[in-house]
Design a protein around this motif. Structure first.
Motif, mmCIF file in Angstrom:
data_model
loop_
_atom_site.group_PDB
_atom_site.id
_atom_site.type_symbol
_atom_site.label_atom_id
_atom_site.label_comp_id
_atom_site.label_asym_id
_atom_site.label_seq_id
_atom_site.Cartn_x
_atom_site.Cartn_y
_atom_site.Cartn_z
ATOM 1 N N ALA A 72 0.858 -1.191 0.000
ATOM 2 C CA ALA A 72 0.000 0.000 0.000
ATOM 3 C C ALA A 72 0.891 1.236 0.000
ATOM 4 O O ALA A 72 1.246 1.768 1.049
ATOM 5 C CB ALA A 72 -0.916 -0.017 1.213
ATOM 6 N N VAL A 73 1.249 1.690 -1.181
ATOM 7 C CA VAL A 73 2.228 2.774 -1.324
ATOM 8 C C VAL A 73 1.520 4.127 -1.277
ATOM 9 O O VAL A 73 0.480 4.324 -1.895
ATOM 10 C CB VAL A 73 3.008 2.632 -2.640
ATOM 11 C CG1 VAL A 73 4.066 3.728 -2.752
ATOM 12 C CG2 VAL A 73 3.656 1.257 -2.725
ATOM 13 N N ARG A 74 2.126 5.061 -0.588
ATOM 14 C CA ARG A 74 1.544 6.383 -0.423
ATOM 15 C C ARG A 74 1.887 7.267 -1.631
ATOM 16 O O ARG A 74 2.736 8.168 -1.549
ATOM 17 C CB ARG A 74 2.051 7.017 0.868
ATOM 18 C CG ARG A 74 1.197 8.196 1.370
ATOM 19 C CD ARG A 74 1.936 8.947 2.456
ATOM 20 N NE ARG A 74 2.168 8.156 3.629
ATOM 21 C CZ ARG A 74 1.383 8.162 4.702
ATOM 22 N NH1 ARG A 74 0.301 8.888 4.717
ATOM 23 N NH2 ARG A 74 1.694 7.418 5.758
ATOM 24 N N THR A 75 1.259 7.017 -2.774
ATOM 25 C CA THR A 75 1.385 7.880 -3.943
ATOM 26 C C THR A 75 0.197 8.843 -3.965
ATOM 27 O O THR A 75 -0.845 8.574 -3.358
ATOM 28 C CB THR A 75 1.387 7.066 -5.250
ATOM 29 O OG1 THR A 75 0.111 6.420 -5.397
ATOM 30 C CG2 THR A 75 2.495 6.020 -5.248
ATOM 31 N N PRO A 76 0.306 9.959 -4.677
ATOM 32 C CA PRO A 76 -0.840 10.881 -4.754
ATOM 33 C C PRO A 76 -2.106 10.205 -5.267
ATOM 34 O O PRO A 76 -3.202 10.453 -4.756
ATOM 35 C CB PRO A 76 -0.341 11.969 -5.716
ATOM 36 C CG PRO A 76 1.139 11.979 -5.514
ATOM 37 C CD PRO A 76 1.517 10.528 -5.296
ATOM 38 N N ARG A 77 -1.972 9.329 -6.265
ATOM 39 C CA ARG A 77 -3.159 8.653 -6.803
ATOM 40 C C ARG A 77 -3.798 7.748 -5.760
ATOM 41 O O ARG A 77 -5.017 7.767 -5.565
ATOM 42 C CB ARG A 77 -2.788 7.845 -8.045
ATOM 43 C CG ARG A 77 -3.943 7.005 -8.597
ATOM 44 C CD ARG A 77 -3.569 6.302 -9.888
ATOM 45 N NE ARG A 77 -4.575 5.347 -10.294
ATOM 46 C CZ ARG A 77 -5.708 5.651 -10.918
ATOM 47 N NH1 ARG A 77 -5.992 6.912 -11.178
ATOM 48 N NH2 ARG A 77 -6.573 4.720 -11.275
ATOM 49 N N GLN A 78 -2.990 6.948 -5.093
ATOM 50 C CA GLN A 78 -3.543 6.021 -4.111
ATOM 51 C C GLN A 78 -4.102 6.759 -2.895
ATOM 52 O O GLN A 78 -5.114 6.334 -2.318
ATOM 53 C CB GLN A 78 -2.479 5.012 -3.684
ATOM 54 C CG GLN A 78 -2.032 4.079 -4.797
ATOM 55 C CD GLN A 78 -3.199 3.357 -5.468
ATOM 56 O OE1 GLN A 78 -4.130 2.895 -4.810
ATOM 57 N NE2 GLN A 78 -3.152 3.294 -6.788
#
Length: 250
Positions: free
Chosen positions: A189-195
């Motif tokens: 669960a990566v903290r990217t802007p999209r996610q």
């Protein structure tokens, strides 16, 4: 946060697909720190320009729609003409649009496979001859925790990502005799802007932390760190496997 330096990456030509945002942007930045010759492709010109600026001009952007296989082939040939044989290919570009399984049409199926799976294979096909002439190389495919968890409304994305792991195993065997390594990196669960836009609620954060062994969110730079290791000579005998960066999520 400190970063490892891999001398074997300095001066090497690297291609990152989908390098204009999210995990891909951090992978581009990571190779730039290693003083590699970084080329990245994306369809997002605005985001890509920001990545180039943040790299101090160390990364070179080429616009390419990877679902257009003729354009892919021409773009990769252009990169080799500029930088020589590709030492590392990072197949990262993907799109995890949600969909209802019973509403999927054959055309949408074909589109999702083209966006999330097909270009991985043909990008690899484009770089392996040069890697073979150069005596070896590293190919790193980005997978996903999603199909291991069986997340809802992602059947086509998860099908493609499962296929990437199978492809990794098969091509590691096919190309091992050329000293070409093929591995898969599976982010959690990566903290990217999209996610964060899709999932960022207090309830979802609590659910993720409860399921992870380590109680910290995975950042794009954490995934990039694994990619850099696998691209380097330090990982010279690592091939055919999947490497998880998920804080023990799955």
């Amino acid at each position: 946060m400190s970063h490892a330096i891999y001398p074997s990456l300095a001066g090497k030509s690297v291609i990152v697909t989908g390098g204009g945002s999210g995990i891909g942007a951090d992978i581009v930045a990571g190779f730039a720190r290693q003083r590699a010759r970084v080329f990245f492709v994306d369809i997002d010109k605005q985001g890509a320009q920001q990545v180039v600026e943040q790299s101090g001009g160390a990364a070179q952007f080429l616009h390419c729609d990877l679902t257009d296989l003729e354009a892919l082939k021409a773009t990769f040939a252009s990169i080799e003409s500029k930088g020589g044989p590709v030492a590392a290919l990072i197949n990262n570009a993907a799109n995890d649009d949600r969909h209802k399984t019973l509403e999927v049409t054959p055309a949408y199926w074909d589109n999702r496979m083209a966006v999330n799976l097909r270009h991985f294979f043909f990008a690899i096909q484009s770089v392996v001859p040069g890697m073979r002439r150069a005596g070896g190389g590293s190919i790193i495919n980005l997978g996903s925790v999603s199909w291991h968890l069986g997340l809802p409304d992602l059947a086509l994305y998860e099908t493609a990502k499962a296929g990437i792991e199978g492809m990794t195993r098969a091509l590691a065997r096919d190309f091992g005799g050329y000293n070409v390594r093929v591995n898969c990196v599976i982010p959690g669960a990566v903290r990217t802007p999209r996610q964060m836009a899709l999932w960022h609620t207090p309830e979802e954060e609590a659910k993720i932390f409860a399921q992870q062994c380590l109680k910290a969110r995975v950042e794009p730079v954490d995934v990039a760190a694994m990619v850099l290791f696998l691209a380097s000579d330090d990982a010279r005998l690592c091939t055919g496997h999947s490497y998880w960066v998920d804080a023990g999520y799955c």
